[in-house]
Design a protein around this motif. Structure first.
Motif, short mmCIF file in Angstrom:
data_model
loop_
_atom_site.label_atom_id
_atom_site.label_comp_id
_atom_site.label_asym_id
_atom_site.label_seq_id
_atom_site.Cartn_x
_atom_site.Cartn_y
_atom_site.Cartn_z
N GLY A 1 0.83 -1.22 0.00
CA GLY A 1 0.00 0.00 0.00
C GLY A 1 0.86 1.26 0.00
N GLN A 2 1.87 1.27 0.86
CA GLN A 2 2.71 2.48 0.96
C GLN A 2 3.49 2.72 -0.34
N ALA A 3 3.96 1.64 -0.95
CA ALA A 3 4.72 1.78 -2.21
C ALA A 3 3.80 2.31 -3.31
N LEU A 4 2.56 1.78 -3.34
CA LEU A 4 1.61 2.24 -4.36
C LEU A 4 1.26 3.72 -4.16
N ILE A 5 1.04 4.08 -2.91
CA ILE A 5 0.67 5.47 -2.58
C ILE A 5 1.78 6.41 -3.07
N LYS A 6 3.03 6.02 -2.79
CA LYS A 6 4.16 6.84 -3.24
C LYS A 6 4.21 6.89 -4.78
N ALA A 7 4.01 5.72 -5.39
CA ALA A 7 4.11 5.64 -6.87
C ALA A 7 3.03 6.48 -7.57
N ILE A 8 1.87 6.64 -6.93
CA ILE A 8 0.81 7.44 -7.58
C ILE A 8 0.85 8.90 -7.13
N GLY A 9 1.91 9.29 -6.44
CA GLY A 9 2.08 10.70 -6.06
C GLY A 9 1.24 11.11 -4.87
N ASN A 10 0.98 10.16 -3.97
CA ASN A 10 0.27 10.45 -2.70
C ASN A 10 -1.16 10.94 -2.86
N LYS A 11 -1.74 10.74 -4.03
CA LYS A 11 -3.17 11.06 -4.17
C LYS A 11 -3.78 10.20 -5.29
N GLY A 12 -5.08 9.92 -5.15
CA GLY A 12 -5.75 9.13 -6.18
C GLY A 12 -6.43 7.90 -5.60
N GLY A 13 -6.65 6.90 -6.47
CA GLY A 13 -7.43 5.73 -6.06
C GLY A 13 -6.68 4.41 -6.24
N ILE A 14 -6.92 3.52 -5.29
CA ILE A 14 -6.29 2.19 -5.33
C ILE A 14 -7.39 1.12 -5.32
N TYR A 15 -7.17 0.10 -6.12
CA TYR A 15 -8.08 -1.05 -6.18
C TYR A 15 -7.31 -2.28 -5.69
N ILE A 16 -8.01 -3.16 -4.96
CA ILE A 16 -7.35 -4.38 -4.45
C ILE A 16 -7.99 -5.61 -5.10
N GLU A 17 -7.16 -6.41 -5.76
CA GLU A 17 -7.63 -7.68 -6.34
C GLU A 17 -7.23 -8.78 -5.35
N ASN A 18 -8.25 -9.43 -4.76
CA ASN A 18 -7.98 -10.41 -3.70
C ASN A 18 -8.40 -11.81 -4.16
N VAL A 19 -8.20 -12.80 -3.28
CA VAL A 19 -8.28 -14.22 -3.68
C VAL A 19 -9.64 -14.84 -3.29
N ILE A 20 -9.77 -15.20 -2.03
CA ILE A 20 -11.00 -15.83 -1.50
C ILE A 20 -11.11 -15.35 -0.05
N PRO A 21 -12.27 -14.89 0.39
CA PRO A 21 -12.35 -14.51 1.81
C PRO A 21 -12.10 -15.72 2.71
N GLY A 22 -11.41 -15.50 3.82
CA GLY A 22 -11.16 -16.61 4.77
C GLY A 22 -9.74 -17.14 4.73
N ILE A 23 -8.97 -16.77 3.68
CA ILE A 23 -7.56 -17.16 3.67
C ILE A 23 -6.83 -16.15 4.55
N SER A 24 -6.13 -16.65 5.58
CA SER A 24 -5.56 -15.71 6.56
C SER A 24 -4.58 -14.74 5.91
N THR A 25 -3.74 -15.25 5.02
CA THR A 25 -2.69 -14.42 4.43
C THR A 25 -3.26 -13.25 3.62
N THR A 26 -4.14 -13.60 2.70
CA THR A 26 -4.61 -12.56 1.78
C THR A 26 -5.62 -11.62 2.46
N ASP A 27 -6.37 -12.13 3.45
CA ASP A 27 -7.22 -11.23 4.26
C ASP A 27 -6.33 -10.18 4.93
N GLN A 28 -5.21 -10.65 5.50
CA GLN A 28 -4.34 -9.70 6.23
C GLN A 28 -3.63 -8.74 5.28
N ARG A 29 -3.31 -9.20 4.07
CA ARG A 29 -2.65 -8.29 3.12
C ARG A 29 -3.61 -7.15 2.74
N GLN A 30 -4.89 -7.50 2.53
CA GLN A 30 -5.85 -6.45 2.22
C GLN A 30 -5.96 -5.48 3.40
#
Ligand code: T6T
Length: 347
Positions: free
Chosen positions: A167-196
């Motif tokens: 998230g922080q790298a993306l925010i920096k890359a887009i110049g600290n303003k704008g919109g971010i979209y998250i493509e995730n896997v399946i709800p209930g997977i501990s890893t990807t839930d926590q990444r989101q």
């Protein structure tokens, strides 16, 4: 009575475990019984472990298997490897039951769902099998004080931190303003839930300068991720998307493909969780801005080491939580040996 699945003489679990001290001190119990084993090490322990992956064929788990196998060879452990054809607790639970029936000594598992896999793994634990979590956890992952404490350890990335890095790298890359979209896997997977969760925390910390445009689940399919991102980019929300976080290998791969298809590489920034060769190619071509490599080799090798500690009474050497760390790769360090070594193996 011969247990053909494990290729060893059947002993009751108590007899078998009681015999292990002698085995470690004096060579193979199996050899004494006249059986055979697949391990060639002179250090053979006659232990059988299973590594149950989250899904078969995923380069992340292929790489984990290599780490586990290297340590198994070193310690003289027979390692079986299995996993469901899809990332699904419904498909993974019967695999757990099959290895309970085979009476393995240690079950190392990337559970497909943090709730649904508790009961099957409790059955393994009740059968006297040492259960170790790799990559994902069950319950809340706090095996010291949480609701689920029977797994010996949780060995894997700090995924909230990983999502925050993305998230922080993306925010920096887009110049600290704008919109971010998250493509995730399946709800209930501990890893990807926590990444989101980690990525959303980074977005929240911008106090509204950066917003979450949306998120979706692709069922661990790059093709579905690609379709979802393509649909988003051609919708009226598309112009709000400046950055995309793909929370695992397939989500990120599909997202990058959709951005390339829309001819928006470089314009829409992408943080790619996981480090297959394709992600590195995309980084080099400018389609992806950041690749977050986990350390699946270390997860596999530490888990096998821990299994042997558990079976040989060295429980004080086992930590309930081992955070394995990351190699964060961008254009500035992609050719460094540390980055190149972190690329996942596909076979
Ligand atoms: O990101 C890894 C793993 O950490 C996650 O739990 C599921 O997806 C992967 O296997 C990558 O496809």
């Amino acid at each position: 009575m011969e247990d053909t699945e494990l290729g060893r003489k059947s002993l009751s679990r108590r007899e078998f475990l009681a015999g292990t001290t002698a085995v470690l001190a004096g060579g193979s119990l199996l050899a004494a019984c006249g059986g055979s084993t697949s391990t060639s090490s002179s250090n053979s322990t006659n232990y059988t472990f299973v590594l149950i992956q989250g899904v078969k064929g995923d380069p992340f788990y292929v790489t984990m298997q290599k780490g586990a196998q290297a340590m198994a060879d070193k310690l003289g452990v027979k390692l079986l490897v299995d996993g469901p054809a899809q990332f699904s607790a419904t498909l993974q639970a019967p695999i757990v039951d099959a290895y309970i029936a085979k009476k393995v000594d240690v079950m190392i598992i990337a559970a497909c769902d943090k709730q649904a896999m508790i009961a099957p793994l409790q059955r393994a634990n009740d059968a006297g099998i040492k259960v170790i979590s790799v990559d994902t956890f069950i319950g809340n992952g706090d095996y010291a004080n949480g609701p689920v404490t029977f797994p010996l350890s949780y060995i894997g990335s700090d995924n909230v931190q990983g999502g925050m890095i993305a998230g922080q790298a993306l925010i920096k890359a887009i110049g600290n303003k704008g919109g971010i979209y998250i493509e995730n896997v399946i709800p209930g997977i501990s890893t990807t839930d926590q990444r989101q969760q980690g990525c959303e925390q980074a977005i929240k910390a911008t106090n509204g300068a950066v917003t979450l445009v949306g998120s979706n689940y692709d069922n661990d399919s790059a093709a579905t991720a690609s379709q979802q991102v393509s649909a988003l980019l051609s919708s009226n929300k598309g112009t709000q998307v400046n950055g995309i976080f793909g929370t695992n290998l397939f989500s990120a791969e599909g997202s990058a493909q959709a951005v390339k298809n829309a001819n928006k590489q470089g314009q829409i920034k992408i943080a790619n969780f996981d480090a297959p060769q394709q992600a590195i190619n995309d980084l080099n071509s400018g389609a992806v801005d950041l690749v977050i490599a986990q350390k699946p080799t270390d997860m596999g090798s530490t888990a096998v080491q821990y299994g042997v500690y558990a079976l040989t009474g060295k429980t004080s050497s086992i930590q309930k939580r081992v955070a394995t760390g990351y190699v964060v790769i961008d254009k500035t360090n992609v050719n460094d040996p540390a980055s190149q070594n972190a690329i996942y193996k596909s076979s």
